[in-house]
Design a protein around this motif. Structure first.
Motif, PDB file in Angstrom:
ATOM      1  N   TYR A   1      92.932  60.188 -16.615  1.00 49.01           N
ATOM      2  CA  TYR A   1      93.579  59.747 -15.281  1.00 49.01           C
ATOM      3  C   TYR A   1      93.804  58.331 -15.754  1.00 49.01           C
ATOM      4  O   TYR A   1      93.508  57.449 -15.367  1.00 49.01           O
ATOM      5  CB  TYR A   1      92.392  59.087 -14.143  1.00 49.01           C
ATOM      6  N   PRO A   2      95.795  59.011 -16.350  1.00 49.44           N
ATOM      7  CA  PRO A   2      95.492  57.827 -16.964  1.00 49.44           C
ATOM      8  C   PRO A   2      96.137  56.246 -16.527  1.00 49.44           C
ATOM      9  O   PRO A   2      96.629  54.950 -16.621  1.00 49.44           O
ATOM     10  CB  PRO A   2      96.851  57.960 -17.416  1.00 49.44           C
ATOM     11  N   ALA A   3      96.400  56.290 -15.044  1.00 51.55           N
ATOM     12  CA  ALA A   3      96.853  55.459 -14.104  1.00 51.55           C
ATOM     13  C   ALA A   3      95.765  54.522 -14.461  1.00 51.55           C
ATOM     14  O   ALA A   3      96.215  53.300 -13.519  1.00 51.55           O
ATOM     15  CB  ALA A   3      97.586  56.153 -12.595  1.00 51.55           C
ATOM     16  N   CYS A   4      94.678  54.544 -14.766  1.00 51.95           N
ATOM     17  CA  CYS A   4      93.403  53.584 -14.183  1.00 51.95           C
ATOM     18  C   CYS A   4      92.914  52.938 -15.568  1.00 51.95           C
ATOM     19  O   CYS A   4      92.577  52.139 -15.544  1.00 51.95           O
ATOM     20  CB  CYS A   4      91.937  54.322 -13.709  1.00 51.95           C
ATOM     21  N   ARG A   5      94.155  53.667 -16.601  1.00 54.47           N
ATOM     22  CA  ARG A   5      93.323  52.893 -18.079  1.00 54.47           C
ATOM     23  C   ARG A   5      93.513  51.380 -17.895  1.00 54.47           C
ATOM     24  O   ARG A   5      93.003  50.694 -18.934  1.00 54.47           O
ATOM     25  CB  ARG A   5      95.111  52.832 -18.824  1.00 54.47           C
ATOM     26  N   GLU A   6      94.305  50.287 -16.906  1.00 52.31           N
ATOM     27  CA  GLU A   6      94.437  49.334 -17.175  1.00 52.31           C
ATOM     28  C   GLU A   6      93.096  48.872 -16.407  1.00 52.31           C
ATOM     29  O   GLU A   6      92.963  47.546 -16.959  1.00 52.31           O
ATOM     30  CB  GLU A   6      95.323  48.413 -16.551  1.00 52.31           C
ATOM     31  N   MET A   7      92.766  49.213 -15.712  1.00 48.67           N
ATOM     32  CA  MET A   7      91.278  48.882 -14.886  1.00 48.67           C
ATOM     33  C   MET A   7      89.701  49.382 -15.935  1.00 48.67           C
ATOM     34  O   MET A   7      88.623  48.740 -15.050  1.00 48.67           O
ATOM     35  CB  MET A   7      91.309  49.181 -13.715  1.00 48.67           C
ATOM     36  N   ILE A   8      89.699  49.832 -16.691  1.00 49.16           N
ATOM     37  CA  ILE A   8      88.627  50.831 -17.546  1.00 49.16           C
ATOM     38  C   ILE A   8      87.950  49.493 -17.987  1.00 49.16           C
ATOM     39  O   ILE A   8      88.664  48.689 -19.685  1.00 49.16           O
ATOM     40  CB  ILE A   8      89.002  51.588 -17.928  1.00 49.16           C
TER      41      ILE A   8
ATOM     42  N   PHE B   1      90.812  59.754  -5.743  1.00 47.27           N
ATOM     43  CA  PHE B   1      90.677  58.949  -4.823  1.00 47.27           C
ATOM     44  C   PHE B   1      89.770  56.682  -5.701  1.00 47.27           C
ATOM     45  O   PHE B   1      89.880  56.349  -5.725  1.00 47.27           O
ATOM     46  CB  PHE B   1      90.452  58.683  -3.361  1.00 47.27           C
ATOM     47  N   ARG B   2      89.122  57.846  -5.951  1.00 45.42           N
ATOM     48  CA  ARG B   2      87.863  57.365  -6.548  1.00 45.42           C
ATOM     49  C   ARG B   2      88.318  56.090  -7.784  1.00 45.42           C
ATOM     50  O   ARG B   2      87.574  54.984  -8.068  1.00 45.42           O
ATOM     51  CB  ARG B   2      86.628  57.160  -7.388  1.00 45.42           C
ATOM     52  N   TYR B   3      89.391  57.009  -9.008  1.00 43.55           N
ATOM     53  CA  TYR B   3      89.941  56.435  -9.716  1.00 43.55           C
ATOM     54  C   TYR B   3      91.350  55.399  -9.491  1.00 43.55           C
ATOM     55  O   TYR B   3      91.920  55.476 -10.292  1.00 43.55           O
ATOM     56  CB  TYR B   3      90.354  57.294 -11.009  1.00 43.55           C
ATOM     57  N   ALA B   4      91.841  55.640  -8.440  1.00 44.01           N
ATOM     58  CA  ALA B   4      93.101  55.339  -8.403  1.00 44.01           C
ATOM     59  C   ALA B   4      93.548  54.283  -7.804  1.00 44.01           C
ATOM     60  O   ALA B   4      92.261  53.545  -7.500  1.00 44.01           O
ATOM     61  CB  ALA B   4      93.405  55.695  -6.589  1.00 44.01           C
ATOM     62  N   LYS B   5      94.746  53.057  -8.647  1.00 43.46           N
ATOM     63  CA  LYS B   5      94.591  51.871  -9.116  1.00 43.46           C
ATOM     64  C   LYS B   5      95.074  51.831  -7.493  1.00 43.46           C
ATOM     65  O   LYS B   5      95.682  51.556  -6.357  1.00 43.46           O
ATOM     66  CB  LYS B   5      96.018  52.224 -10.050  1.00 43.46           C
ATOM     67  N   ARG B   6      93.874  50.321  -7.319  1.00 37.46           N
ATOM     68  CA  ARG B   6      94.072  49.904  -6.578  1.00 37.46           C
ATOM     69  C   ARG B   6      93.757  47.803  -6.738  1.00 37.46           C
ATOM     70  O   ARG B   6      93.559  47.663  -7.889  1.00 37.46           O
ATOM     71  CB  ARG B   6      92.979  49.982  -5.362  1.00 37.46           C
ATOM     72  N   PRO B   7      93.788  46.960  -5.489  1.00 36.05           N
ATOM     73  CA  PRO B   7      93.850  45.645  -6.335  1.00 36.05           C
ATOM     74  C   PRO B   7      92.229  45.611  -6.376  1.00 36.05           C
ATOM     75  O   PRO B   7      91.176  45.589  -5.409  1.00 36.05           O
ATOM     76  CB  PRO B   7      94.875  44.520  -4.933  1.00 36.05           C
ATOM     77  N   GLY B   8      92.324  44.681  -7.591  1.00 37.40           N
ATOM     78  CA  GLY B   8      90.825  44.780  -7.531  1.00 37.40           C
ATOM     79  C   GLY B   8      89.943  45.687  -8.362  1.00 37.40           C
ATOM     80  O   GLY B   8      88.651  44.593  -9.136  1.00 37.40           O
ATOM     81  N   ARG B   9      90.547  46.621  -8.072  1.00 41.42           N
ATOM     82  CA  ARG B   9      89.248  47.728  -8.650  1.00 41.42           C
ATOM     83  C   ARG B   9      88.790  47.157 -10.382  1.00 41.42           C
ATOM     84  O   ARG B   9      90.047  47.716 -10.980  1.00 41.42           O
ATOM     85  CB  ARG B   9      89.388  49.031  -8.787  1.00 41.42           C
ATOM     86  N   GLN B  10      87.592  48.272 -10.659  1.00 43.55           N
ATOM     87  CA  GLN B  10      86.944  47.984 -11.827  1.00 43.55           C
ATOM     88  C   GLN B  10      86.773  48.911 -12.348  1.00 43.55           C
ATOM     89  O   GLN B  10      85.963  49.505 -11.680  1.00 43.55           O
ATOM     90  CB  GLN B  10      86.055  46.991 -11.773  1.00 43.55           C
ATOM     91  N   VAL B  11      86.903  49.604 -13.829  1.00 41.60           N
ATOM     92  CA  VAL B  11      86.312  51.011 -13.399  1.00 41.60           C
ATOM     93  C   VAL B  11      85.486  50.968 -15.290  1.00 41.60           C
ATOM     94  O   VAL B  11      85.923  50.359 -15.841  1.00 41.60           O
ATOM     95  CB  VAL B  11      86.981  52.438 -13.708  1.00 41.60           C
ATOM     96  N   VAL B  12      83.527  50.805 -14.832  1.00 34.15           N
ATOM     97  CA  VAL B  12      83.610  51.078 -15.695  1.00 34.15           C
ATOM     98  C   VAL B  12      82.562  51.738 -16.502  1.00 34.15           C
ATOM     99  O   VAL B  12      82.298  53.068 -15.693  1.00 34.15           O
ATOM    100  CB  VAL B  12      81.999  50.121 -15.814  1.00 34.15           C
TER     101      VAL B  12
END
Length: 408
Positions: free
Chosen positions: A180-187, A155-166
């Protein structure tokens, strides 16, 4: 994706808007380790520009303008229950009233999630196929601890509006991409930083050694870590036993592991050459007292201690990029000596001999270290972090506005 391109608002608007930010970290103290010093440094850099609230279970820090909130800890052990409690409690405390929630912990909530360690999923399943993978899943399903960590992480790395993963290094980005390929664009990558100290004078070095109770003469190696096993202290002690008697080692970090390694020191007759200092609130004197930092780590997503040592002009001997994130940014023989086999005590000893007994190489590494570290000032890292805050805030505002219109 470049972190510099993520901000959706202009610099002028960024300056006008003072954000209300919640920062989540179970331990908020400089003695906690690199991850804790990372979060503390960012808070200090941005506290004058934003309203920052720190939520932690252990707080040993004060900074003008920062509000501190102690999160209860009814059960520190087992750790997985405390992790679940911290995630749940901080969600309740920060669910309203903040523009951005920044988590440095394994929580399902948080607009900005900073990753300091390898994903649990990667540690459990990387390289496993067929029956090996099936058996690992059986182990997970029969372990409340592992299952809790995995569910929180998912759930931490689930894609959602505005989320940023550093993440703190390019090597960790690659691992996150595969796990977690689904969060690739957030990283985005935001490395740790430093504040460049003044050059260390001979008098400062002498005073630092006296203050710490170290030998005033001789060549001093420095090892800084909270997990002595994972960071390679065993191999370092083996290498030290083959170095001249005037070479001594200072060990800084978690005092809980000292007793185990004292036995190795005793067996190797190194009692007069190894100094365990435990956790230091200020590590600066240890850097000032040293001649070389040694970090034969077996696993580090970045290794902030290496960057800090380089800022003090210390030559460093550190594991290669297969083991340590910062090594991917370093050049062997130019600004560091890289260990391709950190468990090999003979190779480590040879590397240390090169640093300690080849003045020209040492001089080259010192200058290379300073040049490298000067490119990673906290002030620049904080601006990158601030850009992500505004990106998350802008999307959140847009979502709230859309919801409001739809309800009408």
């Amino acid at each position: 994706m470049s972190v510099h391109l993520l901000s959706a608002v202009s610099p002028v608007n960024q300056i006008k808007k003072r954000l209300r930010i919640a920062v989540l970290n179970r331990t908020f103290a400089t003695t906690g380790g690199g991850a804790e010093r990372y979060s503390i440094a960012l808070v200090e850099q941005l506290a004058a520009r934003h309203e920052i609230h720190v939520y932690a279970q252990h707080i040993d820090h004060q900074w003008p303008g920062v509000s501190y909130h102690t999160v209860s800890a009814p059960m520190l052990k087992p750790r997985w229950i405390n992790q679940l409690w911290f995630a749940t409690r901080t969600w309740w405390l920060t669910r309203k009233g903040f523009d951005v929630v920044h988590s440095h912990e394994n929580t399902w909530h948080g607009d900005v999630q900073t990753v300091h360690v390898l994903p649990v999923k990667h540690n459990l399943f990387y390289g496993r196929k067929g029956w090996s993978r099936v058996l690992r899943w059986i182990k997970v399903m029969s372990s409340p601890r592992l299952l809790t960590y995995l569910v929180l992480e998912r759930f931490r790395y689930a894609k959602r509006p505005g989320r940023q993963v550093v993440v703190t290094s390019d090597s960790l980005r690659s691992i996150m991409d595969s796990s977690y390929p689904a969060c690739r664009e957030m990283i985005s990558v935001i490395t740790p930083g430093i504040t460049m100290p003044a050059p260390v004078t001979p008098l400062q070095k002498s005073n630092a050694r006296a203050m710490l109770g170290l030998p005033t003469v001789g060549r001093g190696l420095l090892f800084v870590a909270n997990d002595y096993r994972k960071k390679g202290l065993k191999t370092l002690l083996e290498a030290l036993s083959e170095l001249p008697d005037d070479v001594f080692l200072t060990v800084v970090g978690n005092p809980g592991q000292i007793s185990v390694f004292r036995e190795q020191v005793k067996i190797a007759s190194l009692g007069k050459r190894v100094f365990f200092l435990g956790s230091l609130k200020e590590v600066a004197p240890a850097y000032e007292a040293a001649d070389c930092l040694v970090h034969p780590t077996l696993e580090d997503t970045f290794a902030m201690v290496v960057l800090e040592a380089m800022s003090y002009g210390l030559p460093v001997v550190v594991s290669g990029s297969a083991y340590c994130g910062i090594a991917g940014l370093l050049q062997d023989g130019v600004n560091a000596l890289l260990l391709e086999a950190p468990k090999d005590a003979i190779r480590l000893r040879r590397a240390l001999e090169s640093v300690l007994f080849q003045p020209e190489l040492s001089k080259k590494l010192v200058q290379g270290a300073i040049d490298f570290a000067s490119k990673y000032e906290w002030s620049a890292m904080a601006l990158e972090q601030e850009s992500l805050y505004f990106s998350a805030f802008t999307v959140n505002e847009s979502v709230v506005a859309t919801d409001h219109v739809q309800r009408k």
